[in-house]
Design a protein around this motif. Structure first.
Motif, PDB file in Angstrom:
ATOM      1  N   CYS A 170       0.795  -1.266   0.008  1.00  0.00           N
ATOM      2  CA  CYS A 170      -0.033  -0.285  -0.133  1.00  0.00           C
ATOM      3  C   CYS A 170       0.883   1.181  -0.168  1.00  0.00           C
ATOM      4  N   ILE A 171       0.679   2.067  -0.907  1.00  0.00           N
ATOM      5  CA  ILE A 171       1.478   3.313  -1.033  1.00  0.00           C
ATOM      6  C   ILE A 171       0.534   4.291  -0.365  1.00  0.00           C
ATOM      7  N   GLN A 172       1.203   5.173   0.664  1.00  0.00           N
ATOM      8  CA  GLN A 172       0.209   6.136   1.256  1.00  0.00           C
ATOM      9  C   GLN A 172       0.913   7.570   1.339  1.00  0.00           C
ATOM     10  N   MET A 173       0.246   8.426   1.233  1.00  0.00           N
ATOM     11  CA  MET A 173       0.762   9.977   1.258  1.00  0.00           C
ATOM     12  C   MET A 173       0.212  10.719   2.310  1.00  0.00           C
ATOM     13  N   ARG A 174       1.052  11.500   3.068  1.00  0.00           N
ATOM     14  CA  ARG A 174       0.541  12.619   4.188  1.00  0.00           C
ATOM     15  C   ARG A 174       1.524  13.568   3.916  1.00  0.00           C
ATOM     16  N   SER A 175       1.009  14.807   4.383  1.00  0.00           N
ATOM     17  CA  SER A 175       1.678  16.178   4.263  1.00  0.00           C
ATOM     18  C   SER A 175       1.459  16.943   5.343  1.00  0.00           C
TER      19      SER A 175
ATOM     20  N   VAL B  79     -11.423  -0.423  -2.875  1.00  0.00           N
ATOM     21  CA  VAL B  79     -11.853   0.768  -3.761  1.00  0.00           C
ATOM     22  C   VAL B  79     -13.016   1.205  -3.343  1.00  0.00           C
ATOM     23  N   SER B  80     -14.094   0.706  -2.569  1.00  0.00           N
ATOM     24  CA  SER B  80     -15.282   1.082  -1.850  1.00  0.00           C
ATOM     25  C   SER B  80     -14.625   1.934  -0.770  1.00  0.00           C
ATOM     26  N   ASP B  81     -13.951   1.459   0.097  1.00  0.00           N
ATOM     27  CA  ASP B  81     -13.615   2.491   1.409  1.00  0.00           C
ATOM     28  C   ASP B  81     -12.481   3.449   1.038  1.00  0.00           C
ATOM     29  N   TYR B  82     -11.707   3.474   0.145  1.00  0.00           N
ATOM     30  CA  TYR B  82     -10.580   4.535  -0.105  1.00  0.00           C
ATOM     31  C   TYR B  82     -10.755   5.101  -1.410  1.00  0.00           C
ATOM     32  N   PRO B  83     -11.645   6.037  -1.643  1.00  0.00           N
ATOM     33  CA  PRO B  83     -11.912   6.658  -2.829  1.00  0.00           C
ATOM     34  C   PRO B  83     -10.843   7.480  -3.510  1.00  0.00           C
ATOM     35  N   ASP B  84      -9.647   7.717  -3.009  1.00  0.00           N
ATOM     36  CA  ASP B  84      -8.911   8.190  -3.384  1.00  0.00           C
ATOM     37  C   ASP B  84      -7.906   7.467  -4.311  1.00  0.00           C
ATOM     38  N   LEU B  85      -7.956   6.173  -4.083  1.00  0.00           N
ATOM     39  CA  LEU B  85      -7.049   5.137  -4.916  1.00  0.00           C
ATOM     40  C   LEU B  85      -6.875   5.650  -6.076  1.00  0.00           C
ATOM     41  N   LEU B  86      -5.627   5.720  -6.635  1.00  0.00           N
ATOM     42  CA  LEU B  86      -5.261   5.833  -8.036  1.00  0.00           C
ATOM     43  C   LEU B  86      -5.045   4.596  -8.855  1.00  0.00           C
TER      44      LEU B  86
ATOM     45  N   CYS C 245       2.238   8.949 -13.100  1.00  0.00           N
ATOM     46  CA  CYS C 245       1.861  10.405 -13.689  1.00  0.00           C
ATOM     47  C   CYS C 245       0.997  10.791 -12.579  1.00  0.00           C
ATOM     48  N   LEU C 246      -0.242   9.986 -12.629  1.00  0.00           N
ATOM     49  CA  LEU C 246      -1.206  10.640 -11.623  1.00  0.00           C
ATOM     50  C   LEU C 246      -0.882  10.687 -10.390  1.00  0.00           C
ATOM     51  N   LEU C 247       0.073   9.854  -9.555  1.00  0.00           N
ATOM     52  CA  LEU C 247       0.632  10.091  -8.158  1.00  0.00           C
ATOM     53  C   LEU C 247       1.215  11.558  -8.467  1.00  0.00           C
ATOM     54  N   LYS C 248       2.150  11.887  -9.474  1.00  0.00           N
ATOM     55  CA  LYS C 248       2.714  13.217  -9.554  1.00  0.00           C
ATOM     56  C   LYS C 248       1.791  14.378  -9.215  1.00  0.00           C
ATOM     57  N   GLU C 249       0.738  14.119 -10.038  1.00  0.00           N
ATOM     58  CA  GLU C 249      -0.420  15.276 -10.207  1.00  0.00           C
ATOM     59  C   GLU C 249      -1.010  15.379  -8.791  1.00  0.00           C
ATOM     60  N   THR C 250      -1.235  14.312  -8.022  1.00  0.00           N
ATOM     61  CA  THR C 250      -1.650  14.413  -6.914  1.00  0.00           C
ATOM     62  C   THR C 250      -0.725  15.046  -5.740  1.00  0.00           C
ATOM     63  N   ILE C 251       0.324  14.647  -5.914  1.00  0.00           N
ATOM     64  CA  ILE C 251       1.430  15.452  -5.031  1.00  0.00           C
ATOM     65  C   ILE C 251       1.655  16.988  -5.351  1.00  0.00           C
ATOM     66  N   VAL C 252       1.678  17.369  -6.685  1.00  0.00           N
ATOM     67  CA  VAL C 252       1.812  18.854  -7.092  1.00  0.00           C
ATOM     68  C   VAL C 252       0.633  19.513  -6.427  1.00  0.00           C
TER      69      VAL C 252
ATOM     70  N   ALA D 207       9.996  26.745  -6.090  1.00  0.00           N
ATOM     71  CA  ALA D 207      10.950  25.947  -6.853  1.00  0.00           C
ATOM     72  C   ALA D 207      10.749  24.205  -6.476  1.00  0.00           C
ATOM     73  N   THR D 208      10.211  24.090  -5.203  1.00  0.00           N
ATOM     74  CA  THR D 208       9.927  22.456  -4.757  1.00  0.00           C
ATOM     75  C   THR D 208       8.585  22.113  -5.825  1.00  0.00           C
ATOM     76  N   ILE D 209       7.448  22.990  -6.008  1.00  0.00           N
ATOM     77  CA  ILE D 209       6.555  22.633  -6.697  1.00  0.00           C
ATOM     78  C   ILE D 209       7.071  22.433  -8.233  1.00  0.00           C
ATOM     79  N   ARG D 210       7.909  23.190  -8.702  1.00  0.00           N
ATOM     80  CA  ARG D 210       8.384  23.297 -10.219  1.00  0.00           C
ATOM     81  C   ARG D 210       8.921  21.722 -10.187  1.00  0.00           C
ATOM     82  N   SER D 211       9.950  21.594  -9.198  1.00  0.00           N
ATOM     83  CA  SER D 211      10.910  20.332  -9.380  1.00  0.00           C
ATOM     84  C   SER D 211       9.852  19.055  -9.394  1.00  0.00           C
ATOM     85  N   MET D 212       8.849  19.129  -8.538  1.00  0.00           N
ATOM     86  CA  MET D 212       7.902  17.929  -8.609  1.00  0.00           C
ATOM     87  C   MET D 212       7.340  17.871 -10.039  1.00  0.00           C
ATOM     88  N   ASP D 213       6.785  18.971 -10.367  1.00  0.00           N
ATOM     89  CA  ASP D 213       6.107  18.980 -11.840  1.00  0.00           C
ATOM     90  C   ASP D 213       7.010  18.565 -12.683  1.00  0.00           C
TER      91      ASP D 213
END
Length: 418
Positions: free
Chosen positions: A176-181, A212-219, A329-336, A348-354
């Motif tokens: 499972c790949i998870q993201m938090r910020s 898929v039902s429990d976690y609608p953010d899944l890419l 690519c979807l993950l990158k868009e989500t992170i940006v 600069a951090t946002i541009r680097s990620m983009d």
């Protein structure tokens, strides 16, 4: 040093998983009464426990005995896959708590519970189950580690031991790949993979659909299917099978390897005339969330939202690597988008990620094939060792057979493979 550590260098630190969730113990008298007693399975059997009698209320003593027998099965000699039906939420909490408190959880690394249908799946993944999955996890970890984002700002990691407690499913996905910020400290689940070996594909799809039902953010969600050429059956107490192994001391791993010689371990591992492992194919299926969809559509079998590939008997991974690229690519868009929500993040951090581009060839077929070859031999040896250990405890001449369950009793035991 592991393969992933070698690839990342000395500066790499292994990610720590979320702490294990230990359910609070419930008093026995609070548990709802259910039917029947679980079977005591033989080695490597997949067992389904059914309720075939009318619904009745049982005494706390009978209910306690049922839960205790399940704990005994799960804490005893290892099977690869077991399914119990008619397990209430209280049952599940009690069973997990008992396994944890008694120190029995290690052999059963995966317990998956469906509260709605009251089904409990228990698996003890073999080396074969982990082979392709581990290579994939390493490659994903390397890619995530190279994201050009400070971890103190945003963290995106792959976990192999993260407990998910949703409305439809409770358990630990294989990956499972998870993201938090700093903007969203609670983890968002973005990518889930499951692997099936010695268990029905339908059960894996049931898990994916619930996630898929429990976690609608899944890419991205996916499954790895290792199809056996034949369902494994141990020699058990049949004296006409594996006579030499039955009468000899336990072989060491090196001695086992010498017996194999140059066998094609992908197709089968045969020692003393008995097949300890067989494989017909290894498949990878990937589903990707598409623009305009409210979630991932698991019924899709074509187009950009689905990809299929094989590792064995031939390696065809072009479509899978393209799917992983689209997923990143979807993950990158989500992170940006997440970075843009944090007010003090430098542009600069946002541009680097983009500007970041995911790898075009994530999976190396040679690494996957090598992992499969190794795991076939070790899985076969583990099965042999498990069988032989029972012979030492219960010699064939003194073994007593348990009576088979009848369909007229309160439960039915369905063996789908030893």
């Amino acid at each position: 040093m592991s393969r992933i550590e070698r690839r990342m260098g000395k500066g790499y630190q292994k990610s720590s998983s979320y702490p294990s969730i230990v359910p609070k113990r419930l008093p026995t008298e609070r548990l709802m009464s259910r039917v029947g007693h679980p079977p005591s399975p033989s080695s490597d059997a997949m067992i389904v426990q059914h309720n075939t009698s009318p619904s009745h209320e049982y005494s706390n003593k009978q209910h306690y005995a049922k839960c205790q027998e399940i704990v005994q099965v799960l804490s005893g000699e290892q099977q690869e896959y077991v399914v119990y039906e008619d397990i209430s939420s209280q049952d599940y909490i009690y069973i997990v708590d008992r396994l944890d408190s008694a120190g029995y959880a290690k052999p059963w690394k995966r317990l998956t519970f469906f509260p709605g249908s009251q089904v409990l799946m228990a698996s003890s993944p073999s080396d074969a189950h982990e082979s392709v999955l581990s290579v994939l996890a390493d490659d994903l970890c390397v890619t995530l580690h190279n994201l050009p984002v400070p971890m103190k700002t945003l963290e995106c990691r792959a976990y192999r031991n993260s407990y998910l407690n949703g409305d439809s499913i409770r358990g630990i996905p294989d990956l499972c790949i998870q993201m938090r910020s700093r903007a969203s400290p609670m983890p968002r689940r973005l990518w889930i993979m499951e692997c099936a070996f010695a268990q029905p594909d339908a059960d894996v799809m049931r898990k994916l659909q619930a996630y898929v039902s429990d976690y609608p953010d899944l890419l991205v969600v996916g499954k790895i299917i290792l199809n056996q050429a034949m369902s494994y059956r141990s020699p058990r107490s049949n004296g006409s099978i594996a006579k030499e192994l039955r009468s000899s001391e336990l072989l060491t791993a090196d001695e086992w390897g010498d017996r194999l010689g140059d066998q094609d371990t992908f197709s089968q591992v045969v020692v003393d005339g008995h097949t300890w492992f067989s494989l017909s194919s290894v498949e990878i299926h990937i589903w990707i969330r598409q623009p305009g969809d409210t979630g991932i559509v698991l019924d899709r079998r074509e187009g950009e939202g689905y990809a299929f590939g094989t590792v064995y008997p031939t390696a065809h991974l072009d479509d899978i690597n393209k799917a992983f690229w689209r997923g990143f690519c979807l993950l990158k868009e989500t992170i940006v988008h997440e970075l843009e929500k944090i007010s003090d993040v430098e542009q600069a951090t946002i541009r680097s990620m983009d500007d970041w581009s995911p790898p075009s060839q994530l999976l190396d077929p040679n690494a996957l094939v090598s992992a499969l070859a190794y795991s076939a031999r070790t899985t076969a040896y583990d099965r042999y060792r498990n069988w032989h250990s029972k012979l030492k405890k219960k010699p064939y001449s003194a073994t007593k057979r348990r009576p088979r369950a009848s369909r007229t009793t309160s439960h039915v035991v369905a063996l789908r493979g030893d």
